[in-house]
Scaffold this motif. Sequence first.
Motif, PDB file in Angstrom:
ATOM      1  N   THR A 180      66.331  37.163  69.606  1.00 28.32           N
ATOM      2  CA  THR A 180      64.872  36.995  69.633  1.00 28.32           C
ATOM      3  C   THR A 180      64.148  38.174  69.006  1.00 28.32           C
ATOM      4  OG1 THR A 180      64.848  37.953  71.863  1.00 28.32           O
ATOM      5  CG2 THR A 180      64.977  35.547  71.689  1.00 28.32           C
ATOM      6  N   SER A 181      64.854  39.265  68.750  1.00 27.88           N
ATOM      7  CA  SER A 181      64.222  40.450  68.149  1.00 27.88           C
ATOM      8  C   SER A 181      64.149  40.380  66.635  1.00 27.88           C
ATOM      9  CB  SER A 181      64.977  41.712  68.572  1.00 27.88           C
ATOM     10  OG  SER A 181      66.316  41.673  68.110  1.00 27.88           O
ATOM     11  N   VAL A 182      64.833  39.422  66.011  1.00 24.44           N
ATOM     12  CA  VAL A 182      64.777  39.267  64.552  1.00 24.44           C
ATOM     13  C   VAL A 182      64.213  37.893  64.236  1.00 24.44           C
ATOM     14  CG1 VAL A 182      66.666  40.869  64.105  1.00 24.44           C
ATOM     15  CG2 VAL A 182      67.178  38.470  64.490  1.00 24.44           C
ATOM     16  N   ILE A 183      63.410  37.822  63.176  1.00 24.89           N
ATOM     17  CA  ILE A 183      62.768  36.556  62.808  1.00 24.89           C
ATOM     18  C   ILE A 183      63.789  35.580  62.246  1.00 24.89           C
ATOM     19  CG2 ILE A 183      60.997  35.503  61.366  1.00 24.89           C
ATOM     20  CD1 ILE A 183      59.499  38.157  61.435  1.00 24.89           C
ATOM     21  N   ASP A 184      64.537  36.017  61.250  1.00 22.89           N
ATOM     22  CA  ASP A 184      65.557  35.179  60.619  1.00 22.89           C
ATOM     23  C   ASP A 184      66.946  35.702  60.966  1.00 22.89           C
ATOM     24  OD1 ASP A 184      63.672  33.565  59.294  1.00 22.89           O
ATOM     25  OD2 ASP A 184      63.432  35.099  57.732  1.00 22.89           O
ATOM     26  N   PRO A 185      67.941  34.827  61.022  1.00 25.84           N
ATOM     27  CA  PRO A 185      69.312  35.296  61.258  1.00 25.84           C
ATOM     28  C   PRO A 185      69.754  36.265  60.169  1.00 25.84           C
ATOM     29  CG  PRO A 185      69.173  32.908  61.482  1.00 25.84           C
ATOM     30  CD  PRO A 185      67.866  33.357  60.909  1.00 25.84           C
ATOM     31  N   VAL A 186      70.541  37.239  60.567  1.00 23.55           N
ATOM     32  CA  VAL A 186      71.056  38.255  59.646  1.00 23.55           C
ATOM     33  C   VAL A 186      72.534  37.954  59.406  1.00 23.55           C
ATOM     34  CG1 VAL A 186      71.462  40.704  59.265  1.00 23.55           C
ATOM     35  CG2 VAL A 186      69.412  39.952  60.481  1.00 23.55           C
ATOM     36  N   PHE A 187      72.891  37.883  58.116  1.00 25.49           N
ATOM     37  CA  PHE A 187      74.278  37.606  57.743  1.00 25.49           C
ATOM     38  C   PHE A 187      74.864  38.870  57.119  1.00 25.49           C
ATOM     39  CE2 PHE A 187      71.990  33.630  57.635  1.00 25.49           C
ATOM     40  CZ  PHE A 187      72.818  32.774  58.330  1.00 25.49           C
ATOM     41  N   LEU A 188      75.965  39.348  57.681  1.00 25.26           N
ATOM     42  CA  LEU A 188      76.664  40.528  57.173  1.00 25.26           C
ATOM     43  C   LEU A 188      77.966  40.058  56.538  1.00 25.26           C
ATOM     44  CD1 LEU A 188      76.058  42.804  60.280  1.00 25.26           C
ATOM     45  CD2 LEU A 188      74.842  42.896  58.099  1.00 25.26           C
ATOM     46  N   GLU A 189      78.032  40.163  55.231  1.00 24.07           N
ATOM     47  CA  GLU A 189      79.182  39.653  54.481  1.00 24.07           C
ATOM     48  C   GLU A 189      80.149  40.783  54.175  1.00 24.07           C
ATOM     49  OE1 GLU A 189      80.238  37.245  50.327  1.00 24.07           O
ATOM     50  OE2 GLU A 189      78.177  37.838  50.782  1.00 24.07           O
ATOM     51  N   PHE A 190      81.455  40.489  54.307  1.00 22.45           N
ATOM     52  CA  PHE A 190      82.520  41.456  54.035  1.00 22.45           C
ATOM     53  C   PHE A 190      83.405  40.895  52.919  1.00 22.45           C
ATOM     54  CE2 PHE A 190      81.172  41.819  58.400  1.00 22.45           C
ATOM     55  CZ  PHE A 190      81.031  43.187  58.580  1.00 22.45           C
ATOM     56  N   PRO A 191      83.009  41.099  51.663  1.00 20.28           N
ATOM     57  CA  PRO A 191      83.756  40.495  50.548  1.00 20.28           C
ATOM     58  C   PRO A 191      85.173  41.069  50.454  1.00 20.28           C
ATOM     59  CG  PRO A 191      81.589  41.287  49.855  1.00 20.28           C
ATOM     60  CD  PRO A 191      81.852  41.859  51.199  1.00 20.28           C
ATOM     61  N   GLU A 192      86.121  40.191  50.175  1.00 14.40           N
ATOM     62  CA  GLU A 192      87.489  40.583  49.861  1.00 14.40           C
ATOM     63  C   GLU A 192      88.135  39.450  49.081  1.00 14.40           C
ATOM     64  OE1 GLU A 192      89.992  41.098  53.282  1.00 14.40           O
ATOM     65  OE2 GLU A 192      88.766  39.775  54.489  1.00 14.40           O
ATOM     66  N   PHE A 193      89.114  39.797  48.264  1.00 13.66           N
ATOM     67  CA  PHE A 193      89.702  38.814  47.361  1.00 13.66           C
ATOM     68  C   PHE A 193      90.544  37.777  48.095  1.00 13.66           C
ATOM     69  CE2 PHE A 193      89.005  42.464  44.514  1.00 13.66           C
ATOM     70  CZ  PHE A 193      88.237  41.841  43.548  1.00 13.66           C
ATOM     71  N   LYS A 194      91.204  38.194  49.165  1.00 11.59           N
ATOM     72  CA  LYS A 194      92.176  37.321  49.798  1.00 11.59           C
ATOM     73  C   LYS A 194      91.944  37.303  51.307  1.00 11.59           C
ATOM     74  CE  LYS A 194      97.146  36.354  49.553  1.00 11.59           C
ATOM     75  NZ  LYS A 194      98.443  36.884  49.118  1.00 11.59           N
ATOM     76  N   GLY A 195      91.744  36.116  51.854  1.00 11.23           N
ATOM     77  CA  GLY A 195      91.602  35.977  53.295  1.00 11.23           C
ATOM     78  C   GLY A 195      90.265  36.467  53.808  1.00 11.23           C
ATOM     79  N   SER A 196      90.182  36.538  55.137  1.00  9.77           N
ATOM     80  CA  SER A 196      88.940  37.000  55.774  1.00  9.77           C
ATOM     81  C   SER A 196      89.265  37.912  56.953  1.00  9.77           C
ATOM     82  CB  SER A 196      88.120  35.800  56.255  1.00  9.77           C
ATOM     83  OG  SER A 196      88.876  34.997  57.148  1.00  9.77           O
ATOM     84  N   SER A 197      90.355  38.669  56.849  1.00 14.75           N
ATOM     85  CA  SER A 197      90.761  39.542  57.952  1.00 14.75           C
ATOM     86  C   SER A 197      89.756  40.650  58.181  1.00 14.75           C
ATOM     87  CB  SER A 197      92.147  40.132  57.676  1.00 14.75           C
ATOM     88  OG  SER A 197      92.133  40.912  56.494  1.00 14.75           O
ATOM     89  N   ARG A 198      89.127  41.119  57.116  1.00 13.48           N
ATOM     90  CA  ARG A 198      88.124  42.177  57.266  1.00 13.48           C
ATOM     91  C   ARG A 198      86.942  41.671  58.087  1.00 13.48           C
ATOM     92  NH1 ARG A 198      84.563  44.244  52.340  1.00 13.48           N
ATOM     93  NH2 ARG A 198      83.467  46.031  53.280  1.00 13.48           N
TER      94      ARG A 198
END
Length: 728
Positions: free
Chosen positions: A336-354
């Motif tokens: 409720t403290s932020v107007i729009d959702p915040v998306f934090l992206e962690f780019p990596e070439f393979k998979g999404s373990s990060r």
Amino acid sequence: MSGIQEMVAKKVKVTMIESLIKNQPNTFRSIFQRKKSKNEEDSSPSGSPKSIPQLSPFANSVVARCSKILQMPTEEMQQLFDSELPGINKEPETYSRSLLEFISYQTLYSMSRRPDYLSDKEFRRLAYDMMLAWECPGSESEPLPQETASCSNEEVEDKEEWSLFYSNSTNMAVQFDDKKTVGPEAFARIAPACIALADIITVHNLFDSLTSSSGHRLHFLVFDKYIRSLDKVIKATKNALHPSTGNLHLSEGEIALEVDGTVPTQPVLQHIGISAWPGRLTLTSHALYFESLGVGLYDKAVRYDLAADTKQRIKPELTGPLGARLFDKAVMYKSTSVIDPVFLEFPEFKGSSRRDYWLDICLEVLRAHKFIRKHNLSEIQKSEVLARAVFGIFRIRAIREAFHVFSSHYRTLLTFNLAESLPGGDSILETLLDRLLLINGMQRDASGSPPAKQQRQSSPNFLLALSQLGFTLQKEIGYEGDAVLIGDVWVGERNPLEIVVRQSISDSGRAEAAQATVDQVKVEGIDTNLAVMKELLFPFLELARRIQILASWEDNFKSTVFLLLFCFAIIRNWIRFILPCVLVFLAVVMLFRRKFGKSKPLEPFRITSPPNRNAVEQLLTLQEVITQVEALIQDGNIFLLKIRALLFAVLPQATDMVALLLVFAALVFAFLPFKYIIMLVLVEAYTREMPYRKETSNKWIRRAREWWIRIPAAPVQLVKPDDKKKKS
């Protein structure tokens, strides 16, 4: 060894290790407060610890090293163990193992009071040898190996007082280690005694992570690498960020736990709306900070508070350029403290373990604060909860950096995440809450209020251990003098927290085994799944088919007998016993199978698979099924719209007829017994195909269908959503 002797020579005053021995508050006080006599002080450096007859040779070698560290003869430690734990099981194996635990816990406690003890190779070697000795503690567990090494003058001056267990225990440990490795039970009993190494809630998952490639057995090299990595992580965290450093202004008691986005090739992107910007992301014990990257410098950090009660949500999410949902590599933060959702992206070439790693550690901090708010904990209890979460993050960082492995489902090393995912995780948190309430000297009963007889006070072990490593969650702890830094372990028995954790692990094992069987029986293809369902529902389909044959009146005698019996059962009010009889019959069949069918394995369900179809044919079948489902939904909507038209009298004549029918039905339900209504409905439906009324029934059905077709549907208007706000 001179540093050890100087350390243990000080007069250390501590209380009973409450986590070790229930209702024995003075167990370790007598050890650490014991004053040596003059003769003992003179003879201690050259004294030879005597072997304990109940222990194996290797266990005696470990006890000898513990004796040297604690500056106490082995026979006196055994006497103290017997006096403090008179009710211990005297079975040889149990007694020797409990004695070894008693001495090992004291020694680990003493060594963990040293500064920088994780960097001490002797600590790592001795902790591992304690686990090896735990697996073979008794005198009959193993034969004494032939000792061929000689005693050096540096270790002992008098060869006549030379002791095998004192002088060459390290060599024996190395030789022993070449033959054996540590199992999960030994690791779970020894490692949690040192709070930094393991948490009793996640110790089994930690062992699985360390032994994922070694056949579920722990080698010293892996254990040593884990502790060195943990030491490196703790030192790096201490030196990384401090309050009021750079753009971050951390509050008092806030610890920076992880930083990402500092390497140009691995940025962190913050998406808000359709805009995205690279920067540096920092997780602390209370919040997330994002610093946008400007022209060579970081801008002022944006703080996302994880401790506040703002209906926060953190979950994995898809993201991409200009708001496109393309890559599954982001974490969404919403409150409720932020107007729009915040998306934090962690780019990596393979998979999404990060991304998965950051999702886990962020959820751990968030859930720890939710636990604190839910139970309205005091300041010191709050710091104890956060310290437990901080140690969990340190461990998962150490595993990730040392072995490059990531925990999968049910294998997390984070306490509150594990409690959230395990079956019975709520029981783990309730037991943990009971442990926390003891810090203020109170223990709740079933109603949540403190009992009349107050339980003894407990120490904030995790908070003190974290403080001793150089981190400050709370400025004034108030437990400095008589602090106890031992984990949740008891000598010779399991404490309530360990019991409930083992039960949850057992339940999760059964759940995983059941899920494995589900994965095995899953089949692909719509036609194949329909064939499986048809075979599984065969008894019900066959019953419906036989009733349909009776209702078609192909055999007048059978149909008449069935109708009369059914009507007689309704009139005698026997119909209410049908369902209970069916349930009792099923229960009897299940109990019979359980009693007499144990030795017979369940035979696989045989199903004739339909002809194989290629991908195009399967897509056409799927399209046909979707079309049929869409047609059913359309028919349902038309039915509801025609009912709406009747309710609002769009066709007055039809409305009048329906109103009269409703009044007649109301009178029937009001004055006619319900069992007769059921009998009339069943007789009417059952006798439609009867030769004497088949023609009349078809005529009435035709008239009703024609009447229904003439009823118009209520109008519908589709309105497009207002997307002005979305465009802005």
